[in-house]
Structure formats: structure tokens, C-alpha cells
Design an enzyme around this catalytic site. Structure first.
Site, PDB file in Angstrom:
ATOM      1  N   LYS A 167      -9.609   2.666  -2.119  1.00 42.09           N
ATOM      2  CA  LYS A 167      -9.786   2.018  -0.820  1.00 42.09           C
ATOM      3  C   LYS A 167     -11.158   2.324  -0.238  1.00 42.09           C
ATOM      4  O   LYS A 167     -11.525   3.475  -0.051  1.00 42.09           O
ATOM      5  CB  LYS A 167      -8.681   2.476   0.135  1.00 42.09           C
ATOM      6  N   CYS A 189      -5.288  -2.979   2.680  1.00 44.07           N
ATOM      7  CA  CYS A 189      -5.015  -2.911   4.116  1.00 44.07           C
ATOM      8  C   CYS A 189      -6.252  -3.055   5.008  1.00 44.07           C
ATOM      9  O   CYS A 189      -6.716  -4.152   5.262  1.00 44.07           O
ATOM     10  CB  CYS A 189      -4.257  -1.612   4.419  1.00 44.07           C
ATOM     11  N   GLU A 212       0.848  -1.199   0.000  1.00 45.41           N
ATOM     12  CA  GLU A 212       0.000   0.000   0.000  1.00 45.41           C
ATOM     13  C   GLU A 212       0.882   1.248   0.000  1.00 45.41           C
ATOM     14  O   GLU A 212       1.938   1.270   0.629  1.00 45.41           O
ATOM     15  CB  GLU A 212      -0.876  -0.015   1.260  1.00 45.41           C
TER      16      GLU A 212
END
Length: 259
Positions: A110, A144, A44
Site C-alpha cells: 500500500k 483503500c 483489504e
């Protein structure tokens, strides 16, 4: 359709907020990969580390980092994926790029901003999940904190591979290890998590634990690798078909609408 997917996991000590240095570091590692590599997975925010300094670090979509990813994809004739800080229409995104060998690409923003670090105060959350088809493999790449939300990753498309690119601190690595295994088991797919090492500019330490799990939750990488490393693994389509043919658990999954 590729029956095997040769995949490279790159776990490095990212240089804080130094995109040029990080791209140079990854260039060296990527150039040393095998010639038959199919997919290269980066962490990331692989150019900066997990920084909220978006106003200074953000790139336009077709910025230097995406150009570099295209160059690496062409060089190795392989797909490259990882996330970068992007600015678009006055907003900031933690955006994952999945770049194909021919230079075309797909994006995923995300979905779950890490509110504990106030990511939600800087970055705009994405809405749509991405499913990529590459060499006959269906791949779902996420980022994540998404790892903590199993509903969003639920395998409703019969994907073969679930990917999490991350900057996951060592303080919570127990959760990382166990959630990656759980996502593999419940979705009956390969699940790969690529993390980083070192310490970032906010003082958080990272000890890696990059790993790949098969559809039964078995770790097919070495356990607890806490130093920088590059690991090449082979994913096999036969493992997915054989496992799902024997254990038809996905047929019993619930239907739902995600809002």
C-alpha cells in the site's frame, strides 16, 4: 487472450483479528462460486480487519494466508487477490497479493498509509505500483486510501481494470462511491471496489457499497448493497476497445514523473 473476465466480488462481515475464522468464511464462499470464475477479489486486510495490531497479527510472506490463497486459486483455477498484514525485515506492510491459478504471485505494498488512523506509524509505505497481466487483461490492483490519490492510479499503461480492496467506513462512503466512479471515467477502464460490512474492534462501522464501474462510469452491479454478499460479474474486453476507440481521451493525458 480472454475476451471476458468472470469476476467475483466478496463483501463480508470480517471477524476482528481472527485470521482462521475469516479464511474459513471465505473458503465457504469461494467453494460456492461458479466453475468458470476467472478472478476472485477479497477486501483489504481480509484476514483481520483494518487493525494496527501488526506485532501480534503479522505473517511472514509465505505464511498461512498466502498458502490459503494459493489453495483457493488452484481449487477454482482462478486468480485471487486481497491484502494481508505482512512482516519482512523488521517492518510491517499492508501487502496485496495477486495469486495466479498456478500458485505464482505478485505483490503490491500500500502506497498511501491512512494517516488519519495512524497507519503510517505502524506500516511502511510501498513505492512501486503493480500492473498484472492475466489472461490478456492488464490489471492495476490498489488498496483503500489509494483511491483518494488520482495521480498514483493514472492510466499510463493502458490497463483494462483498476481494483481497490478496502476497509472503507460507512461515515465516508459517499466519497467511496463517487471516487470509484471518477477513477473509472478518468482512466477509461473498469474500476472495481471491494469493501467489507459490519463493525470492527475499534468501533468503526462498514456498509459495503462494493461496486464495479465500466469505462464510462456506469455501475454494472446493483447499487448500495450494504449487507454481506457475493456478486459475480462479467467484464468484457470489447467494452474497453470500443469505448477507447470512440472516445480517445487517454491520448490527451499529461505526461508526468511520480516521485
Amino acid at each position: 487472450m480472454a475476451q471476458k473476465l468472470n469476476t467475483a466480488l466478496l463483501q463480508v462481515n470480517l471477524k476482528w483479528e481472527d485470521a482462521q475464522e475469516n479464511r474459513s468464511l471465505f473458503s465457504k464462499e469461494i467453494k460456492a462460486l461458479s466453475e468458470d470464475i476467472d478472478l476472485i477479489i477479497l477486501p483489504e486486510m481480509f484476514t483481520t480487519g483494518f487493525s494496527m495490531n501488526a506485532s501480534e497479527l503479522a505473517e511472514e510472506t509465505d505464511g498461512l494466508s498466502l498458502q490459503w490463497m494459493r489453495e483457493m486459486a488452484k481449487l477454482k483455477d482462478a486468480a485471487v487477490t486481497g491484502s494481508v498484514i505482512i512482516t519482512e525485515n523488521g517492518k510491517y506492510y499492508n501487502r496485496l497479493f495477486f495469486v495466479f491459478p498456478n500458485g505464482s504471485y505478485k505483490t503490491y505494498d500500500k502506497r498511501h498509509a491512512f494517516s488519519f488512523a495512524k497507519e503510517d506509524e505502524t506500516f511502511t509505505e510501498g513505492k512501486e505500483r503493480l500492473i498484472v497481466t492475466y489472461k490478456g487483461w492488464k490489471i492495476c490492483p490498489l488498496i483503500c486510501y489509494d483511491l483518494r490519490f488520482p495521480v498514483f492510479s493514472r492510466n499510463t499503461e493502458d490497463y483494462d481494470l483498476l481494483i481497490y480492496v478496502a476497509n472503507w467506513p460507512s461515515k465516508r462512503v459517499f466519497a467511496w462511491d463517487n471516487l470509484l466512479r471518477a477513477r473509472a471515467i478518468e482512466n477509461m477502464s473498469y474500476c472495481i471496489g471491494v469493501n467489507r460490512t459490519g463493525k470492527d474492534g475499534d468501533g468503526y462501522e462498514y456498509n459495503g457499497h462494493t461496486a464495479a464501474y465500466d469505462a464510462l462510469g456506469q455501475n454494472i452491479t446493483e447499487l448500495n448493497l450494504e449487507k454481506p454478499f457475493v456478486k459475480e460479474i462479467v467484464l468484457e474486453k470489447a467494452h474497453i476497445s470500443e469505448t477507447r476507440g470512440k472516445f480517445k481521451f487517454l491520448q490527451d493525458r499529461d505526461d508526468f514523473i511520480l516521485k
